[in-house]
Motif scaffolding. Structure first.
Motif, PDB file in Angstrom:
ATOM      1  N   ASP A  97      68.809  62.023  81.574  1.00 31.18           N
ATOM      2  CA  ASP A  97      70.357  61.650  81.164  1.00 31.18           C
ATOM      3  C   ASP A  97      70.575  60.250  81.628  1.00 31.18           C
ATOM      4  O   ASP A  97      71.175  59.479  81.202  1.00 31.18           O
ATOM      5  N   LEU A  98      69.954  59.899  82.981  1.00 32.38           N
ATOM      6  CA  LEU A  98      70.256  58.379  83.632  1.00 32.38           C
ATOM      7  C   LEU A  98      69.503  57.531  82.825  1.00 32.38           C
ATOM      8  O   LEU A  98      70.134  56.449  82.601  1.00 32.38           O
ATOM      9  N   MET A  99      68.297  57.905  82.304  1.00 36.95           N
ATOM     10  CA  MET A  99      67.405  56.942  81.377  1.00 36.95           C
ATOM     11  C   MET A  99      68.282  56.663  80.146  1.00 36.95           C
ATOM     12  O   MET A  99      68.142  55.279  79.730  1.00 36.95           O
ATOM     13  N   ARG A 100      69.027  57.400  79.573  1.00 35.09           N
ATOM     14  CA  ARG A 100      69.655  57.200  78.281  1.00 35.09           C
ATOM     15  C   ARG A 100      71.033  56.423  78.360  1.00 35.09           C
ATOM     16  O   ARG A 100      70.998  55.486  77.812  1.00 35.09           O
ATOM     17  N   LYS A 101      71.562  56.752  79.607  1.00 34.13           N
ATOM     18  CA  LYS A 101      72.577  55.670  79.936  1.00 34.13           C
ATOM     19  C   LYS A 101      72.157  54.459  80.308  1.00 34.13           C
ATOM     20  O   LYS A 101      72.816  53.309  79.961  1.00 34.13           O
ATOM     21  N   VAL A 102      71.155  54.168  81.114  1.00 35.39           N
ATOM     22  CA  VAL A 102      70.489  52.890  81.297  1.00 35.39           C
ATOM     23  C   VAL A 102      70.112  52.233  80.102  1.00 35.39           C
ATOM     24  O   VAL A 102      70.299  50.869  79.994  1.00 35.39           O
ATOM     25  N   GLN A 103      69.390  52.883  79.286  1.00 35.77           N
ATOM     26  CA  GLN A 103      69.121  52.221  78.023  1.00 35.77           C
ATOM     27  C   GLN A 103      70.055  51.566  77.148  1.00 35.77           C
ATOM     28  O   GLN A 103      69.942  50.515  76.613  1.00 35.77           O
ATOM     29  N   ASP A 104      71.281  52.361  77.166  1.00 35.81           N
ATOM     30  CA  ASP A 104      72.458  51.849  76.450  1.00 35.81           C
ATOM     31  C   ASP A 104      72.922  50.770  77.011  1.00 35.81           C
ATOM     32  O   ASP A 104      73.379  49.720  76.295  1.00 35.81           O
ATOM     33  N   ALA A 105      73.018  50.866  78.409  1.00 35.07           N
ATOM     34  CA  ALA A 105      73.626  49.629  79.040  1.00 35.07           C
ATOM     35  C   ALA A 105      72.596  48.227  78.709  1.00 35.07           C
ATOM     36  O   ALA A 105      72.992  47.175  78.607  1.00 35.07           O
ATOM     37  N   VAL A 106      71.289  48.397  78.862  1.00 35.30           N
ATOM     38  CA  VAL A 106      70.278  47.289  78.696  1.00 35.30           C
ATOM     39  C   VAL A 106      70.209  46.862  77.130  1.00 35.30           C
ATOM     40  O   VAL A 106      70.328  45.652  77.007  1.00 35.30           O
TER      41      VAL A 106
ATOM     42  N   LYS B  59      80.772  59.850  89.071  1.00 34.05           N
ATOM     43  CA  LYS B  59      80.377  61.229  89.432  1.00 34.05           C
ATOM     44  C   LYS B  59      78.978  61.034  89.142  1.00 34.05           C
ATOM     45  O   LYS B  59      78.433  60.897  88.182  1.00 34.05           O
ATOM     46  N   TRP B  60      77.980  61.125  90.354  1.00 33.82           N
ATOM     47  CA  TRP B  60      76.727  61.329  90.465  1.00 33.82           C
ATOM     48  C   TRP B  60      76.201  62.758  90.318  1.00 33.82           C
ATOM     49  O   TRP B  60      74.958  63.236  90.268  1.00 33.82           O
ATOM     50  N   LEU B  61      77.120  63.734  90.489  1.00 36.65           N
ATOM     51  CA  LEU B  61      76.639  65.028  90.873  1.00 36.65           C
ATOM     52  C   LEU B  61      75.910  65.717  89.536  1.00 36.65           C
ATOM     53  O   LEU B  61      74.856  66.477  89.518  1.00 36.65           O
ATOM     54  N   PRO B  62      76.554  65.221  88.281  1.00 39.22           N
ATOM     55  CA  PRO B  62      75.582  65.892  86.985  1.00 39.22           C
ATOM     56  C   PRO B  62      74.173  65.353  87.018  1.00 39.22           C
ATOM     57  O   PRO B  62      73.328  66.196  86.392  1.00 39.22           O
ATOM     58  N   TYR B  63      73.740  64.165  87.618  1.00 36.83           N
ATOM     59  CA  TYR B  63      72.243  63.806  87.672  1.00 36.83           C
ATOM     60  C   TYR B  63      71.606  64.599  88.753  1.00 36.83           C
ATOM     61  O   TYR B  63      70.367  64.490  88.716  1.00 36.83           O
TER      62      TYR B  63
ATOM     63  N   VAL C  15      74.267  44.869  83.957  1.00 41.35           N
ATOM     64  CA  VAL C  15      73.669  46.349  83.370  1.00 41.35           C
ATOM     65  C   VAL C  15      74.305  47.295  84.528  1.00 41.35           C
ATOM     66  O   VAL C  15      74.632  48.301  84.345  1.00 41.35           O
ATOM     67  N   ARG C  16      74.285  47.006  85.737  1.00 44.40           N
ATOM     68  CA  ARG C  16      74.442  47.714  87.062  1.00 44.40           C
ATOM     69  C   ARG C  16      75.973  48.153  86.893  1.00 44.40           C
ATOM     70  O   ARG C  16      76.502  49.057  87.104  1.00 44.40           O
ATOM     71  N   LYS C  17      76.976  47.096  86.105  1.00 47.54           N
ATOM     72  CA  LYS C  17      78.332  47.459  86.239  1.00 47.54           C
ATOM     73  C   LYS C  17      78.531  48.565  85.233  1.00 47.54           C
ATOM     74  O   LYS C  17      79.602  49.268  85.256  1.00 47.54           O
ATOM     75  N   LYS C  18      77.678  48.422  83.969  1.00 46.63           N
ATOM     76  CA  LYS C  18      78.005  49.402  83.038  1.00 46.63           C
ATOM     77  C   LYS C  18      77.552  50.675  83.399  1.00 46.63           C
ATOM     78  O   LYS C  18      78.115  51.789  83.042  1.00 46.63           O
ATOM     79  N   VAL C  19      76.637  50.979  84.439  1.00 44.15           N
ATOM     80  CA  VAL C  19      75.993  52.232  84.749  1.00 44.15           C
ATOM     81  C   VAL C  19      76.756  52.644  85.867  1.00 44.15           C
ATOM     82  O   VAL C  19      77.062  53.650  86.011  1.00 44.15           O
ATOM     83  N   GLU C  20      77.168  51.858  86.950  1.00 44.74           N
ATOM     84  CA  GLU C  20      77.964  52.429  88.225  1.00 44.74           C
ATOM     85  C   GLU C  20      79.304  51.972  88.224  1.00 44.74           C
ATOM     86  O   GLU C  20      79.918  52.891  88.956  1.00 44.74           O
ATOM     87  N   GLY C  21      79.934  51.153  87.269  1.00 47.16           N
ATOM     88  CA  GLY C  21      81.186  50.823  87.341  1.00 47.16           C
ATOM     89  C   GLY C  21      81.440  49.420  87.443  1.00 47.16           C
ATOM     90  O   GLY C  21      80.772  48.654  88.355  1.00 47.16           O
ATOM     91  N   ALA C  22      82.258  48.833  87.056  1.00 48.94           N
ATOM     92  CA  ALA C  22      82.523  47.346  87.032  1.00 48.94           C
ATOM     93  C   ALA C  22      83.412  47.152  88.112  1.00 48.94           C
ATOM     94  O   ALA C  22      83.618  45.838  88.482  1.00 48.94           O
TER      95      ALA C  22
ATOM     96  N   THR D 271      65.786  52.470  85.316  1.00 49.11           N
ATOM     97  CA  THR D 271      65.696  53.819  85.517  1.00 49.11           C
ATOM     98  C   THR D 271      65.158  54.534  86.876  1.00 49.11           C
ATOM     99  O   THR D 271      65.387  54.985  87.507  1.00 49.11           O
ATOM    100  N   LEU D 272      63.881  53.995  86.859  1.00 46.35           N
ATOM    101  CA  LEU D 272      63.017  54.428  87.967  1.00 46.35           C
ATOM    102  C   LEU D 272      63.744  53.706  89.487  1.00 46.35           C
ATOM    103  O   LEU D 272      63.594  54.486  90.523  1.00 46.35           O
ATOM    104  N   LEU D 273      64.413  52.651  89.503  1.00 47.42           N
ATOM    105  CA  LEU D 273      65.092  52.429  90.720  1.00 47.42           C
ATOM    106  C   LEU D 273      66.191  53.229  90.804  1.00 47.42           C
ATOM    107  O   LEU D 273      66.561  53.830  92.191  1.00 47.42           O
ATOM    108  N   TYR D 274      67.090  53.797  90.054  1.00 49.26           N
ATOM    109  CA  TYR D 274      68.117  54.643  90.091  1.00 49.26           C
ATOM    110  C   TYR D 274      67.621  55.980  90.398  1.00 49.26           C
ATOM    111  O   TYR D 274      68.283  56.470  91.548  1.00 49.26           O
ATOM    112  N   THR D 275      66.410  56.468  89.795  1.00 53.25           N
ATOM    113  CA  THR D 275      65.823  57.622  90.206  1.00 53.25           C
ATOM    114  C   THR D 275      65.509  57.646  92.018  1.00 53.25           C
ATOM    115  O   THR D 275      65.660  58.664  92.418  1.00 53.25           O
ATOM    116  N   LEU D 276      64.796  56.774  92.116  1.00 49.72           N
ATOM    117  CA  LEU D 276      64.177  56.615  93.639  1.00 49.72           C
ATOM    118  C   LEU D 276      65.551  56.549  94.406  1.00 49.72           C
ATOM    119  O   LEU D 276      65.303  57.191  95.685  1.00 49.72           O
TER     120      LEU D 276
END
Length: 523
Positions: free
Chosen positions: A261-270, A311-315, A295-302, A183-188
């Motif tokens: 919101d991103l953390m919850r999506k990453v947690q589900d994928a992990v 769509k990254w705009l909501p984050y 994990v990245r495929k589930k978060v970003e797209g396979a 999550t921190l990597l995505y946030t950064l």
């Protein structure tokens, strides 16, 4: 003699007149040509100076982006660390061990009769590599008795908390430590791109405002001592300072809401990918890389299409209904204020939204995430968990693209190296603090080393000059930027596509600004 000379001049007066006319015309033509040459030379010199000034401002802008990210990143880090308290789970694991030791016959008999187990080794790795205090684990009989008495007191009290088993704690530790680091990597990465967009849009407005100010003829003999350089804080981002402050405050959404919101999506994928992994088992670095990619495929797209349409705009930015809320929470508006954004602020937010939804943004974000995850898995985890030293950099540029046999062998051995998953979890736990650090952040340095990031910033900085409205009236223009952002229509396959777009836009920025000024003067 005099009469003959007079007659000769009279006979050749036509030739003298023609010669004088030719000489005069030649002189005038020469002066005209020299004047045009001097004018062209002066214009080329002005353009060169202007382009150098533009590049200097752009480079300074990118340095400001780095310092801004380092300044506000700890806010998101604090929220994520508070939401995923890995250290508390580690404390529970250590208390389990202390209670087990307290129930033993004695410290001496335990040392002589009980062999260390795999779980003990895993706990030791966390004790040495995580941020837990050493005083939280006690192995002497007195402290162990105290822990047992405390547990009995809790059990006999009126309030009882459900006590998790060791397996449940290890599973929670596994999911939490990996999710927090990812999550921190995505946030950064997202914060880096958002900051680049915001400061480069404001830097473009500041540059155009300075061009208009310098091109506007001075009135009378009044001496203007106003400083238009970058070191003047009041004019650092144009003259509408309040609008710029409100615009920059929109990063509050990513720091407080988007990252959650991103953390919850990453947690589900992990949980889906790492859920069946046993912390006691050994895993190769190659297998860990494969799971991370899943994990990245589930978060970003396979697929390529899913990543392109992600769509990254909501984050990154709030919805229209939440904009007033963000301005109030960030301290820009009073608590009771519901003032809508001004047209200037609306234009900035709309253009930012269009840039975030563009294919170039998704492409550059993917490259930034590649660099960030590679630094975590291939460097830090490889060194600290798998004890693999990174390959030495090649000294010959001509042979850089041709891997040596030894390099290929080392890469194969590195991917097949094994280590306990618990050791990797300890590194994930420790690196989370390094990823979210606000000083000497090696992950931010890895992200900013991606060439496409600077290319994307240059596109933002140098595009849409004709649609920017400075504080002077230069004619009517569109009020929104929804259909005016000129980003690459197709996703660039390499940094070369962005570089070509930069070259066409960045070099013509001064010309666009001059045309804008001339159009305003004629109007």
């Amino acid at each position: 003699m005099i009469s003959a000379t007079r007659k000769w001049f009279r006979r050749n007066r036509t030739n003298f007149a023609i010669g004088a006319g030719v000489l005069g015309a030649g002189y005038l033509a020469g002066q005209y040509v020299l004047g045009k040459l001097n004018e062209a030379r002066q214009r080329m010199s002005d353009e060169r100076i202007a382009k150098e000034n533009l590049r200097r401002r752009f480079e300074q802008n990118q340095e400001d982006c780095t310092f801004t990210v380092l300044a506000i990143l700890p806010t998101a880090t604090e929220n994520i660390l508070e939401a995923i308290p890995v250290e508390q789970v580690l404390d529970e694991l250590q208390k389990h061990k202390a209670e087990r030791l307290a129930r033993s016959v004695g410290a001496s008999e335990l040392a002589s009769s009980v062999a260390p187990s795999v779980t003990d080794d895993d706990n030791k790795s966390f004790q040495s590599e995580s941020f837990a205090h050493a005083s939280q684990v006690t192995v002497d009989s007195g402290s162990g008795t105290g822990s047992a008495e405390g547990a009995e007191a809790t059990a006999s009290g009126t309030e009882k908390r459900p006590k998790k088993s060791k397996a449940q704690l290890w599973n929670e530790m596994k999911i939490s430590s990996i999710s927090r680091a990812f999550t921190l990597l995505y946030t950064l990465s997202l914060l880096t791109l958002l900051t680049r967009i915001q400061l480069n849009l404001l830097g473009r407005r500041n540059y155009l405002a300075s061009v208009v100010s310098l091109a506007t003829p001075s009135q009378g003999t009044k001496i203007n001592l106003e400083n238009h350089d970058d070191d003047n804080f009041e004019h650092a981002y144009g003259t509408d300072f309040e609008t710029n402050r409100r615009y920059l405050s929109f990063s509050w959404w990513l720091l407080h809401r988007g990252c959650m919101d991103l953390m919850r999506k990453v947690q589900d994928a992990v949980k889906e990918v790492f859920g069946a992994v046993n912390p006691r088992e050994e895993m190769t670095l190659g297998k860990l890389s494969e799971l991370t990619l899943e994990v990245r495929k589930k978060v970003e797209g396979a697929t390529e299409e899913e990543r392109r349409t992600k769509k990254w705009l909501p984050y990154l930015l709030p919805s229209l209904a939440d904009e007033s809320y963000v301005l109030r929470e960030s301290g820009m508006d009073p608590a009771s204020s519901t003032t809508p954004p001004t047209p200037s602020l609306r234009r900035l937010v709309d253009e930012t939204s269009d840039l975030i939804d563009s294919p170039a943004f998704t492409h550059v974000l993917t490259l930034l995430l590649d660099a960030a995850f590679s630094h975590l898995i291939d460097i830090r985890l490889a060194q600290q968990a798998y004890k693999i030293q990174p390959p030495l950099p090649t000294t010959s540029p001509s042979n850089a693209a041709v891997p040596r046999i030894q390099d290929v062998t080392d890469a194969v051995e590195s991917s097949e190296a094994k280590a306990k998953v618990a050791n990797a979890l300890a590194v994930f736990c420790k690196q989370a603090h390094a990823i979210g650090s606000g000083a000497e952040n090696e992950y931010l340095a890895a992200v900013e080393s991606v060439p496409s990031l600077e290319a994307f910033s240059a596109v933002v900085y140098s595009s849409n000059f004709e649609f920017e409205l400075p504080e002077v009236d230069v004619g009517a223009g569109p009020t929104g930027a929804a259909s005016q952002v000129r980003m690459p229509e197709s996703r660039p396959d390499t940094a070369g596509g962005l570089a070509a777009e930069v070259e066409s836009g960045f070099e013509s920025a001064w010309g666009k600004a001059e045309e804008r000024v001339r159009g305003g003067a004629e109007a």
